[in-house]
Design a protein around this motif. Structure first.
Motif, short mmCIF file in Angstrom:
data_model
loop_
_atom_site.label_atom_id
_atom_site.label_comp_id
_atom_site.label_asym_id
_atom_site.label_seq_id
_atom_site.Cartn_x
_atom_site.Cartn_y
_atom_site.Cartn_z
N MET A 153 -6.93 30.77 -45.44
CA MET A 153 -7.44 31.66 -44.39
C MET A 153 -8.89 32.08 -44.64
O MET A 153 -9.61 32.41 -43.72
N ALA A 154 -9.30 32.08 -45.90
CA ALA A 154 -10.67 32.45 -46.22
C ALA A 154 -11.66 31.34 -45.88
O ALA A 154 -12.87 31.57 -45.91
N ARG A 155 -11.15 30.15 -45.57
CA ARG A 155 -12.03 29.00 -45.29
C ARG A 155 -11.96 28.56 -43.83
O ARG A 155 -12.38 27.45 -43.49
N LEU A 156 -11.46 29.38 -42.95
CA LEU A 156 -11.33 29.01 -41.55
C LEU A 156 -12.70 28.81 -40.90
O LEU A 156 -13.64 29.56 -41.20
N PRO A 157 -12.82 27.82 -40.01
CA PRO A 157 -14.11 27.58 -39.35
C PRO A 157 -14.36 28.48 -38.14
O PRO A 157 -15.38 28.36 -37.49
N VAL A 158 -13.40 29.36 -37.83
CA VAL A 158 -13.54 30.26 -36.69
C VAL A 158 -13.24 31.69 -37.15
O VAL A 158 -12.61 31.90 -38.19
N PRO A 159 -13.69 32.70 -36.39
CA PRO A 159 -13.36 34.08 -36.74
C PRO A 159 -11.85 34.32 -36.75
O PRO A 159 -11.11 33.70 -35.97
N ALA A 160 -11.40 35.19 -37.63
CA ALA A 160 -9.97 35.49 -37.73
C ALA A 160 -9.78 36.97 -38.03
O ALA A 160 -10.61 37.60 -38.68
N VAL A 161 -8.66 37.50 -37.54
CA VAL A 161 -8.28 38.88 -37.80
C VAL A 161 -6.84 38.89 -38.31
O VAL A 161 -5.96 38.29 -37.67
N LEU A 162 -6.60 39.54 -39.44
CA LEU A 162 -5.25 39.69 -39.96
C LEU A 162 -4.54 40.83 -39.26
O LEU A 162 -5.13 41.88 -38.99
#
Length: 359
Positions: A153-162
């Motif tokens: 999850m720390a290497r995703l190519p798009v923004p992310a919210v947990l």
């Protein structure tokens, strides 16, 4: 477990994205399904602008999935990964869907069924389907699951919210945006309410099979320290009546013994379902709620529907989905600021008082 069409579409898109193009017959062999099924899937995905189809072959669109695939108003596509679409997360999903609709975004849901090893594949499928950003409630059950299944999850190519997950402090995931319920505050509300009614230190009956359960356990210790309470009765662990009936009966017997011995007059129980089962079994043994035992449930999904409506701590589940979606949309907007700091939002649960704590 039989693979759903959405999961098969995810795998198909991932294969085409990796290769650039592929023959339908080859995809059928790779996916382990009939050519007829693949042709039907390809037609569906091509209509949504996710694939280009030419003479028995398919290819990844030159500029990625077509803009028209983004849903109403050509807004962003938001992928949501949740461990379940029922009980606790049904309201989280509802809040996310409402916020996405208001923002002109399309929400696409994937369910991991509490299998943390499936989260990464679900994310890859959503990205292959054109997701511009991800909302992720990892299917972690215990403290070790983040280390085993979370680094991607720390290497995703798009923004992310947990969602409703708090990574280990200092870990790579700690840098991600997140929106969570402050379960420590929720437990404090419950313990303070019971003590305020004149009860001694309440008993905790709790599961250990979810991040919420672990947060409730930790929050209980913090609440006792905050309120200066000592001589806490030993916590009683349970796996729930539906998962491990034998262990639940053992837990129920321990609660019964604690009450009839006169040492316990109040309890906090995680979760609602276990609390309702516990009240029913105690009644069969002559223990009355609230006369003999004041009881608060944690989650407030079905607490109000028991024979005795249960006082309950209600995490702001719908607002979790709404705030997280709004945060993610702000990261995807044309005016997004790369210098905008990350956010860790903690929303406060509420205590809903009902018959199980009022005599």
């Amino acid at each position: 477990m039989r693979e759903s069409a959405a999961e098969r579409h995810d795998r198909l898109l991932a294969l085409v994205r990796e290769r650039g193009s592929a023959r339908v017959s080859d995809l059928a062999g790779q996916l382990g399904v009939s050519p007829v099924t693949v042709r039907r899937d390809v037609e569906t995905l091509a209509e949504r602008g996710l694939l280009d189809r030419v003479h028995g072959s398919v290819s990844w669109p030159e500029n990625g999935p077509a803009a028209g695939a983004s849903g109403p108003g050509n807004g962003p596509v938001i992928g949501l990964i949740a461990p379940s679409a029922t009980y606790y997360f049904a309201e989280v999903i509802r809040g996310a869907h409402e916020a996405a609709a208001r923002a002109g975004a399309r929400l696409v849901l994937r369910i991991s069924d509490y299998r943390p090893e499936e989260d990464k594949a679900r994310a890859e499928g959503l990205l292959a389907a054109g997701a511009d950003g991800l909302l992720i409630a990892p299917a972690w059950r215990g403290a070790d699951d983040q280390a085993a299944y979370g680094d991607w999850m720390a290497r995703l190519p798009v923004p992310a919210v947990l969602l409703e997950r708090t990574p280990a402090p200092g870990s790579p995931l700690d840098d991600l945006d997140r929106v969570c319920s402050d379960h420590r505050h929720g437990v404090l509300l419950a313990v303070r309410h019971l003590v305020g009614l004149g009860h001694g230190t309440p008993l905790l009956v709790a599961r250990s099979d979810s991040p919420t359960a672990l947060a409730v356990r930790s929050g209980y210790e913090d609440a006792l320290a905050t309120l200066g309470l000592s001589d806490a009765p030993p916590m009683i662990g349970t796996s729930g009546a539906e998962h491990d009936p034998a262990r639940f009966e053992e837990a129920m017997a321990e609660v019964h013994k604690a009450v009839v011995s006169g040492g316990v007059t109040a309890a906090l129980v995680h979760n609602d379902v276990d609390a309702i089962h516990l009240v029913q079994r105690l009644a069969e043994l002559g223990v009355r709620v609230p006369e003999d035992l004041a009881l608060i449930a944690y989650d407030d999904e079905v607490a109000a529907l028991g024979d005795i409506p249960l006082t309950a701590v209600a995490p702001p589940k719908r607002q979790i989905g709404r705030y997280a979606t709004e945060l993610l949309v702000s990261r995807l907007g044309p005016l997004q600021d790369d210098d905008e700091p990350g956010q860790h939002l903690a929303l406060l649960p509420r205590l809903r008082v009902r018959s199980s704590t009022t005599r």
